[in-house]
Design a protein around this motif. Sequence first.
Motif, PDB file in Angstrom:
ATOM      1  N   LEU A 193      32.002 -14.142  80.214  1.00 21.40           N
ATOM      2  CA  LEU A 193      32.740 -13.806  78.990  1.00 21.40           C
ATOM      3  C   LEU A 193      33.880 -14.795  78.817  1.00 21.40           C
ATOM      4  CD1 LEU A 193      33.239 -11.720  76.654  1.00 21.40           C
ATOM      5  CD2 LEU A 193      34.759 -10.523  78.256  1.00 21.40           C
ATOM      6  N   TYR A 194      34.014 -15.320  77.612  1.00 25.84           N
ATOM      7  CA  TYR A 194      35.125 -16.221  77.273  1.00 25.84           C
ATOM      8  C   TYR A 194      36.180 -15.418  76.525  1.00 25.84           C
ATOM      9  CZ  TYR A 194      37.674 -20.143  75.156  1.00 25.84           C
ATOM     10  OH  TYR A 194      38.644 -21.026  74.768  1.00 25.84           O
ATOM     11  N   VAL A 195      37.430 -15.491  76.994  1.00 26.19           N
ATOM     12  CA  VAL A 195      38.514 -14.708  76.381  1.00 26.19           C
ATOM     13  C   VAL A 195      39.718 -15.608  76.137  1.00 26.19           C
ATOM     14  CG1 VAL A 195      40.120 -12.785  76.684  1.00 26.19           C
ATOM     15  CG2 VAL A 195      37.763 -12.567  77.487  1.00 26.19           C
ATOM     16  N   PRO A 196      40.074 -15.871  74.880  1.00 25.91           N
ATOM     17  CA  PRO A 196      41.324 -16.589  74.605  1.00 25.91           C
ATOM     18  C   PRO A 196      42.506 -15.737  75.051  1.00 25.91           C
ATOM     19  CG  PRO A 196      39.881 -16.561  72.678  1.00 25.91           C
ATOM     20  CD  PRO A 196      39.321 -15.575  73.649  1.00 25.91           C
ATOM     21  N   ALA A 197      43.362 -16.283  75.899  1.00 27.12           N
ATOM     22  CA  ALA A 197      44.476 -15.515  76.457  1.00 27.12           C
ATOM     23  C   ALA A 197      45.709 -15.647  75.570  1.00 27.12           C
ATOM     24  CB  ALA A 197      44.762 -15.976  77.878  1.00 27.12           C
ATOM     25  N   ASP A 198      45.614 -15.085  74.367  1.00 28.29           N
ATOM     26  CA  ASP A 198      46.697 -15.196  73.401  1.00 28.29           C
ATOM     27  C   ASP A 198      47.265 -13.843  72.988  1.00 28.29           C
ATOM     28  OD1 ASP A 198      46.936 -18.027  72.999  1.00 28.29           O
ATOM     29  OD2 ASP A 198      45.019 -17.978  71.962  1.00 28.29           O
ATOM     30  N   ASP A 199      46.405 -12.948  72.515  1.00 27.73           N
ATOM     31  CA  ASP A 199      46.861 -11.662  71.999  1.00 27.73           C
ATOM     32  C   ASP A 199      46.346 -10.551  72.906  1.00 27.73           C
ATOM     33  OD1 ASP A 199      48.039 -10.167  69.538  1.00 27.73           O
ATOM     34  OD2 ASP A 199      46.112  -9.195  69.914  1.00 27.73           O
ATOM     35  N   MET A 203      42.479  -9.252  73.647  1.00 25.98           N
ATOM     36  CA  MET A 203      41.901  -9.528  74.960  1.00 25.98           C
ATOM     37  C   MET A 203      41.332  -8.241  75.561  1.00 25.98           C
ATOM     38  SD  MET A 203      44.969 -11.948  76.435  1.00 25.98           S
ATOM     39  CE  MET A 203      44.272 -12.148  78.077  1.00 25.98           C
ATOM     40  N   ARG A 204      42.088  -7.183  75.454  1.00 26.54           N
ATOM     41  CA  ARG A 204      41.671  -5.899  76.033  1.00 26.54           C
ATOM     42  C   ARG A 204      40.408  -5.378  75.354  1.00 26.54           C
ATOM     43  NH1 ARG A 204      46.939  -2.894  76.322  1.00 26.54           N
ATOM     44  NH2 ARG A 204      47.462  -4.310  78.027  1.00 26.54           N
ATOM     45  N   ASP A 205      40.327  -5.549  74.043  1.00 23.36           N
ATOM     46  CA  ASP A 205      39.129  -5.111  73.316  1.00 23.36           C
ATOM     47  C   ASP A 205      37.891  -5.860  73.789  1.00 23.36           C
ATOM     48  OD1 ASP A 205      40.572  -3.283  71.839  1.00 23.36           O
ATOM     49  OD2 ASP A 205      40.760  -4.567  70.064  1.00 23.36           O
ATOM     50  N   LEU A 206      38.042  -7.164  74.050  1.00 22.31           N
ATOM     51  CA  LEU A 206      36.916  -7.964  74.517  1.00 22.31           C
ATOM     52  C   LEU A 206      36.489  -7.575  75.931  1.00 22.31           C
ATOM     53  CD1 LEU A 206      37.988 -11.522  73.264  1.00 22.31           C
ATOM     54  CD2 LEU A 206      36.039 -10.186  72.444  1.00 22.31           C
ATOM     55  N   LEU A 207      37.437  -7.136  76.744  1.00 22.51           N
ATOM     56  CA  LEU A 207      37.172  -6.863  78.159  1.00 22.51           C
ATOM     57  C   LEU A 207      36.646  -5.462  78.422  1.00 22.51           C
ATOM     58  CD1 LEU A 207      40.437  -8.478  79.551  1.00 22.51           C
ATOM     59  CD2 LEU A 207      38.136  -9.253  80.112  1.00 22.51           C
ATOM     60  N   ASP A 208      36.950  -4.516  77.571  1.00 26.71           N
ATOM     61  CA  ASP A 208      36.722  -3.100  77.868  1.00 26.71           C
ATOM     62  C   ASP A 208      35.265  -2.785  78.218  1.00 26.71           C
ATOM     63  OD1 ASP A 208      37.177  -0.429  78.188  1.00 26.71           O
ATOM     64  OD2 ASP A 208      37.342   0.029  76.066  1.00 26.71           O
ATOM     65  N   LYS A 209      34.341  -3.054  77.333  1.00 24.75           N
ATOM     66  CA  LYS A 209      32.938  -2.700  77.574  1.00 24.75           C
ATOM     67  C   LYS A 209      32.311  -3.530  78.701  1.00 24.75           C
ATOM     68  CE  LYS A 209      31.964  -0.764  73.009  1.00 24.75           C
ATOM     69  NZ  LYS A 209      31.169  -0.878  71.763  1.00 24.75           N
ATOM     70  N   PRO A 210      32.555  -4.845  78.779  1.00 28.41           N
ATOM     71  CA  PRO A 210      31.994  -5.596  79.906  1.00 28.41           C
ATOM     72  C   PRO A 210      32.467  -5.090  81.271  1.00 28.41           C
ATOM     73  CG  PRO A 210      32.631  -7.102  78.162  1.00 28.41           C
ATOM     74  CD  PRO A 210      33.144  -5.757  77.767  1.00 28.41           C
ATOM     75  N   LEU A 211      33.729  -4.657  81.369  1.00 27.81           N
ATOM     76  CA  LEU A 211      34.205  -4.130  82.643  1.00 27.81           C
ATOM     77  C   LEU A 211      33.563  -2.781  82.958  1.00 27.81           C
ATOM     78  CD1 LEU A 211      38.008  -5.011  82.911  1.00 27.81           C
ATOM     79  CD2 LEU A 211      36.032  -6.155  83.874  1.00 27.81           C
ATOM     80  N   THR A 212      33.282  -1.994  81.929  1.00 28.91           N
ATOM     81  CA  THR A 212      32.570  -0.739  82.147  1.00 28.91           C
ATOM     82  C   THR A 212      31.183  -1.009  82.716  1.00 28.91           C
ATOM     83  OG1 THR A 212      33.796   0.382  80.385  1.00 28.91           O
ATOM     84  CG2 THR A 212      31.687   1.346  81.031  1.00 28.91           C
ATOM     85  N   ARG A 213      30.513  -2.055  82.230  1.00 28.28           N
ATOM     86  CA  ARG A 213      29.189  -2.410  82.749  1.00 28.28           C
ATOM     87  C   ARG A 213      29.269  -2.816  84.216  1.00 28.28           C
ATOM     88  NH1 ARG A 213      28.430  -4.616  77.467  1.00 28.28           N
ATOM     89  NH2 ARG A 213      29.001  -6.710  78.177  1.00 28.28           N
ATOM     90  N   VAL A 214      30.325  -3.543  84.588  1.00 23.82           N
ATOM     91  CA  VAL A 214      30.500  -3.917  85.998  1.00 23.82           C
ATOM     92  C   VAL A 214      30.631  -2.658  86.844  1.00 23.82           C
ATOM     93  CG1 VAL A 214      32.027  -5.077  87.652  1.00 23.82           C
ATOM     94  CG2 VAL A 214      31.549  -6.150  85.437  1.00 23.82           C
ATOM     95  N   ARG A 215      31.435  -1.714  86.394  1.00 23.16           N
ATOM     96  CA  ARG A 215      31.645  -0.467  87.147  1.00 23.16           C
ATOM     97  C   ARG A 215      30.357   0.354  87.240  1.00 23.16           C
ATOM     98  NH1 ARG A 215      36.960   0.394  88.046  1.00 23.16           N
ATOM     99  NH2 ARG A 215      38.471  -0.663  86.677  1.00 23.16           N
ATOM    100  N   ASP A 216      29.513   0.238  86.246  1.00 20.80           N
ATOM    101  CA  ASP A 216      28.286   1.043  86.195  1.00 20.80           C
ATOM    102  C   ASP A 216      27.099   0.390  86.901  1.00 20.80           C
ATOM    103  OD1 ASP A 216      29.657   2.966  84.798  1.00 20.80           O
ATOM    104  OD2 ASP A 216      28.889   2.372  82.825  1.00 20.80           O
ATOM    105  N   GLY A 217      27.353  -0.679  87.659  1.00 18.62           N
ATOM    106  CA  GLY A 217      26.277  -1.304  88.422  1.00 18.62           C
ATOM    107  C   GLY A 217      25.635  -2.495  87.752  1.00 18.62           C
ATOM    108  N   GLY A 218      26.302  -3.049  86.738  1.00 19.21           N
ATOM    109  CA  GLY A 218      25.726  -4.172  86.006  1.00 19.21           C
ATOM    110  C   GLY A 218      25.844  -5.507  86.704  1.00 19.21           C
ATOM    111  N   GLY A 219      26.503  -5.548  87.854  1.00 26.75           N
ATOM    112  CA  GLY A 219      26.642  -6.806  88.581  1.00 26.75           C
ATOM    113  C   GLY A 219      27.934  -7.522  88.242  1.00 26.75           C
ATOM    114  N   PRO A 220      28.154  -8.693  88.853  1.00 30.08           N
ATOM    115  CA  PRO A 220      29.431  -9.392  88.695  1.00 30.08           C
ATOM    116  C   PRO A 220      29.619  -9.950  87.288  1.00 30.08           C
ATOM    117  CG  PRO A 220      27.870 -10.772  89.872  1.00 30.08           C
ATOM    118  CD  PRO A 220      27.224  -9.414  89.739  1.00 30.08           C
TER     119      PRO A 220
END
Length: 293
Positions: A193-199, A203-220
């Motif tokens: 995932l590419y995230v511009p580190a500005d706002d 940033m949090r909106d972009l990260l939320d669902k992908p991090l949930t997938r990591v927690r649910d066994g989706g891998g690194p």
Amino acid sequence: MNDDDLRLLLLIRHFETALLDLFGRGLLHGTTHTCLGQEPVPVALRPLLHPGDFVFSNHRGHGHYLARFDDPAGLLAEIMGREGAVCGGVGGSQHLKRGRYLSTGVQGESLPVAAGAALHLAHHEPGGLACVHIGDGTWGEGAVYEALNMAALWRLPLLVAVEHNGIAQSTPTATQLAGTIAARADAFGAAYLYVPADDVPDMRDLLDKPLTRVRDGGGPLVVEFATRRLGPHSKGDDPRDASELARLRAADWHTRYTATLGTRFAAIDAAQRDRVAAVVRDVSGRPPVQERR
């Protein structure tokens, strides 16, 4: 942008600025690596990381620690070797251990350790993850690839937070990194995932669902945060010319929020500057840590 996020951004900014001032006045010794300009990364991640998650930081980790613990006095005492130091004054700026938080100044060292922590979480604490912070320069270390290989094979809950600030110590990334970080993650079948580190909210909106997938066994997941390093590599070693630094400062979040948030930002900015100044006065007046016997 809510007030809590602003407070944390500004706490980190004024803490780092104070450190450079203390070094400049000869009141600190050794070395330190500030995260000036990169503060949005730990602030955006703060509510997305759970208390039971592991966080592995690097040499430029003060913002990671402050986002995790909101403890500027303990951190400054550690750096100054004064009473109340979070690690008894033996870790300094780069090597901290507190609960499930660990930082190291050795490039790439945390990746295999983080993979091991993620393996523990997968087996014993499902839903947890290990977050490891690295820079773009750390992709020159073999440990990165060994850890990614294991994490991808075993679908470990590992977040690799890459703070890509465009310069590895004093070498521009374009002259030391072949190909792309995205392609390197893809070579192992790891999500990217590419995230511009500005706002921070964006940033949090972009990260939320992908991090949930990591927690649910989706891998690194490898997240490339496109950020800026405003300060020197360490205390004064910065080969960039004045025009380049001026360009970076003009694009900095502090400059932008000063212009757009007006008196609300100015009030929080002043309060956090005063808070850090009070911490500096307090910690500077403490006695040195006594040697343990």
